[in-house]
Design a protein around this motif. Structure first.
Motif, PDB file in Angstrom:
ATOM      1  N   ALA A   1       0.829  -1.210   0.000  1.00 40.55           N
ATOM      2  CA  ALA A   1       0.000   0.000   0.000  1.00 40.55           C
ATOM      3  C   ALA A   1       0.865   1.261   0.000  1.00 40.55           C
ATOM      4  N   ALA A   2       2.020   1.193   0.658  1.00 43.51           N
ATOM      5  CA  ALA A   2       2.944   2.334   0.712  1.00 43.51           C
ATOM      6  C   ALA A   2       3.797   2.428  -0.552  1.00 43.51           C
ATOM      7  N   ARG A   3       3.671   1.422  -1.425  1.00 44.98           N
ATOM      8  CA  ARG A   3       4.454   1.338  -2.662  1.00 44.98           C
ATOM      9  C   ARG A   3       5.950   1.342  -2.410  1.00 44.98           C
ATOM     10  N   ALA A   4       6.327   0.692  -1.325  1.00 45.78           N
ATOM     11  CA  ALA A   4       7.753   0.596  -0.980  1.00 45.78           C
ATOM     12  C   ALA A   4       8.414  -0.451  -1.867  1.00 45.78           C
ATOM     13  N   GLN A   5       9.577  -0.131  -2.379  1.00 39.69           N
ATOM     14  CA  GLN A   5      10.319  -1.068  -3.219  1.00 39.69           C
ATOM     15  C   GLN A   5      11.621  -1.492  -2.570  1.00 39.69           C
ATOM     16  N   ARG A   6      12.223  -0.608  -1.818  1.00 40.93           N
ATOM     17  CA  ARG A   6      13.449  -0.935  -1.097  1.00 40.93           C
ATOM     18  C   ARG A   6      13.596   0.058   0.043  1.00 40.93           C
ATOM     19  N   GLY A   7      14.389  -0.314   1.037  1.00 43.45           N
ATOM     20  CA  GLY A   7      14.594   0.581   2.163  1.00 43.45           C
ATOM     21  C   GLY A   7      14.723  -0.171   3.462  1.00 43.45           C
ATOM     22  N   LEU A   8      14.467   0.509   4.535  1.00 48.71           N
ATOM     23  CA  LEU A   8      14.595  -0.025   5.887  1.00 48.71           C
ATOM     24  C   LEU A   8      13.225  -0.024   6.544  1.00 48.71           C
ATOM     25  N   LEU A   9      12.850  -1.142   7.129  1.00 53.97           N
ATOM     26  CA  LEU A   9      11.584  -1.243   7.848  1.00 53.97           C
ATOM     27  C   LEU A   9      11.890  -1.362   9.333  1.00 53.97           C
ATOM     28  N   THR A  10      11.325  -0.477  10.125  1.00 50.68           N
ATOM     29  CA  THR A  10      11.487  -0.515  11.573  1.00 50.68           C
ATOM     30  C   THR A  10      10.131  -0.783  12.189  1.00 50.68           C
ATOM     31  N   LEU A  11      10.054  -1.806  13.033  1.00 51.44           N
ATOM     32  CA  LEU A  11       8.811  -2.147  13.713  1.00 51.44           C
ATOM     33  C   LEU A  11       8.962  -1.862  15.195  1.00 51.44           C
ATOM     34  N   LEU A  12       7.992  -1.175  15.760  1.00 50.44           N
ATOM     35  CA  LEU A  12       7.961  -0.889  17.189  1.00 50.44           C
ATOM     36  C   LEU A  12       6.764  -1.616  17.777  1.00 50.44           C
ATOM     37  N   LEU A  13       7.001  -2.444  18.772  1.00 54.07           N
ATOM     38  CA  LEU A  13       5.924  -3.157  19.459  1.00 54.07           C
ATOM     39  C   LEU A  13       5.645  -2.419  20.746  1.00 54.07           C
ATOM     40  N   ARG A  14       4.433  -1.933  20.910  1.00 50.97           N
ATOM     41  CA  ARG A  14       4.120  -1.071  22.044  1.00 50.97           C
ATOM     42  C   ARG A  14       3.751  -1.815  23.311  1.00 50.97           C
ATOM     43  N   HIS A  15       3.521  -3.085  23.241  1.00 53.18           N
ATOM     44  CA  HIS A  15       3.111  -3.811  24.451  1.00 53.18           C
ATOM     45  C   HIS A  15       4.341  -4.405  25.128  1.00 53.18           C
ATOM     46  N   THR A  16       4.396  -4.288  26.443  1.00 50.17           N
ATOM     47  CA  THR A  16       5.594  -4.708  27.181  1.00 50.17           C
ATOM     48  C   THR A  16       5.824  -6.216  27.158  1.00 50.17           C
ATOM     49  N   SER A  17       4.775  -6.999  26.941  1.00 52.72           N
ATOM     50  CA  SER A  17       4.977  -8.447  26.931  1.00 52.72           C
ATOM     51  C   SER A  17       4.982  -9.010  25.516  1.00 52.72           C
ATOM     52  N   ALA A  18       5.178  -8.151  24.535  1.00 52.76           N
ATOM     53  CA  ALA A  18       5.280  -8.599  23.147  1.00 52.76           C
ATOM     54  C   ALA A  18       6.735  -8.532  22.706  1.00 52.76           C
ATOM     55  N   SER A  19       7.085  -9.403  21.798  1.00 49.29           N
ATOM     56  CA  SER A  19       8.421  -9.358  21.217  1.00 49.29           C
ATOM     57  C   SER A  19       8.322  -9.745  19.757  1.00 49.29           C
ATOM     58  N   LEU A  20       9.341  -9.447  19.016  1.00 46.05           N
ATOM     59  CA  LEU A  20       9.376  -9.764  17.599  1.00 46.05           C
ATOM     60  C   LEU A  20      10.317 -10.946  17.398  1.00 46.05           C
ATOM     61  N   LEU A  21       9.811 -11.972  16.765  1.00 40.38           N
ATOM     62  CA  LEU A  21      10.591 -13.170  16.486  1.00 40.38           C
ATOM     63  C   LEU A  21      10.726 -13.293  14.976  1.00 40.38           C
ATOM     64  N   ILE A  22      11.939 -13.299  14.490  1.00 36.60           N
ATOM     65  CA  ILE A  22      12.178 -13.421  13.058  1.00 36.60           C
ATOM     66  C   ILE A  22      12.732 -14.817  12.798  1.00 36.60           C
ATOM     67  N   GLN A  23      12.057 -15.521  11.909  1.00 34.17           N
ATOM     68  CA  GLN A  23      12.483 -16.873  11.572  1.00 34.17           C
ATOM     69  C   GLN A  23      12.178 -17.145  10.109  1.00 34.17           C
ATOM     70  N   GLU A  24      12.636 -18.265   9.603  1.00 29.17           N
ATOM     71  CA  GLU A  24      12.470 -18.565   8.177  1.00 29.17           C
ATOM     72  C   GLU A  24      11.035 -18.872   7.790  1.00 29.17           C
ATOM     73  N   ASN A  25      10.254 -19.463   8.677  1.00 27.21           N
ATOM     74  CA  ASN A  25       8.848 -19.770   8.448  1.00 27.21           C
ATOM     75  C   ASN A  25       8.612 -20.695   7.253  1.00 27.21           C
ATOM     76  N   ALA A  26       9.597 -21.502   6.889  1.00 24.99           N
ATOM     77  CA  ALA A  26       9.430 -22.434   5.769  1.00 24.99           C
ATOM     78  C   ALA A  26       8.588 -23.639   6.168  1.00 24.99           C
ATOM     79  N   ASP A  27       8.619 -24.006   7.421  1.00 26.02           N
ATOM     80  CA  ASP A  27       7.884 -25.171   7.907  1.00 26.02           C
ATOM     81  C   ASP A  27       6.979 -24.739   9.057  1.00 26.02           C
ATOM     82  N   PRO A  28       5.664 -24.926   8.940  1.00 27.23           N
ATOM     83  CA  PRO A  28       4.754 -24.503  10.008  1.00 27.23           C
ATOM     84  C   PRO A  28       4.994 -25.217  11.335  1.00 27.23           C
ATOM     85  N   ASP A  29       5.678 -26.352  11.315  1.00 32.41           N
ATOM     86  CA  ASP A  29       5.994 -27.053  12.561  1.00 32.41           C
ATOM     87  C   ASP A  29       6.891 -26.220  13.468  1.00 32.41           C
ATOM     88  N   VAL A  30       7.705 -25.349  12.874  1.00 33.19           N
ATOM     89  CA  VAL A  30       8.609 -24.511  13.672  1.00 33.19           C
ATOM     90  C   VAL A  30       7.805 -23.638  14.622  1.00 33.19           C
TER      91      VAL A  30
END
Length: 92
Positions: free
Chosen positions: A30-59
């Motif tokens: 929607a933002a028509r972004a093609q390249r750049g830097l994405l910064t995500l801020l999680l506002r809830h104190t008990s939330a965290s961001l987990l980055i993984q490959e997500n190739a297998d749903p068993d993970v």
């Protein structure tokens, strides 16, 4: 370089690993972004961001079981239960 700001609201129900890739990708399209830097801020104190490959749903299910075993909901060790029995375990 162009800058875009936005907000995504993700509804959750208790402790879980929530897949947000499609939400973020939709926002980027929607933002028509093609390249750049994405910064995500999680506002809830008990939330965290987990980055993984997500190739297998068993993970994702393996991670959910591991975290549930690591810190159990309702553990009598914790006094902080303001938002429910999973409140303090989610912080941990």
């Amino acid at each position: 370089m162009r800058q875009e700001l936005g907000e995504l609201k993700i509804a959750t129900r208790g402790r879980s690993i929530v897949e947000i890739t499609a939400d973020v990708a939709g926002w980027l399209r929607a933002a028509r972004a093609q390249r750049g830097l994405l910064t995500l801020l999680l506002r809830h104190t008990s939330a965290s961001l987990l980055i993984q490959e997500n190739a297998d749903p068993d993970v994702r299910s393996d991670l959910e079981r591991f975290f549930a075993r690591l810190v159990r909901d309702g553990d009598p060790l914790f006094e902080h239960t303001t938002e429910g029995m999973d409140d303090m375990p989610a912080h941990v």
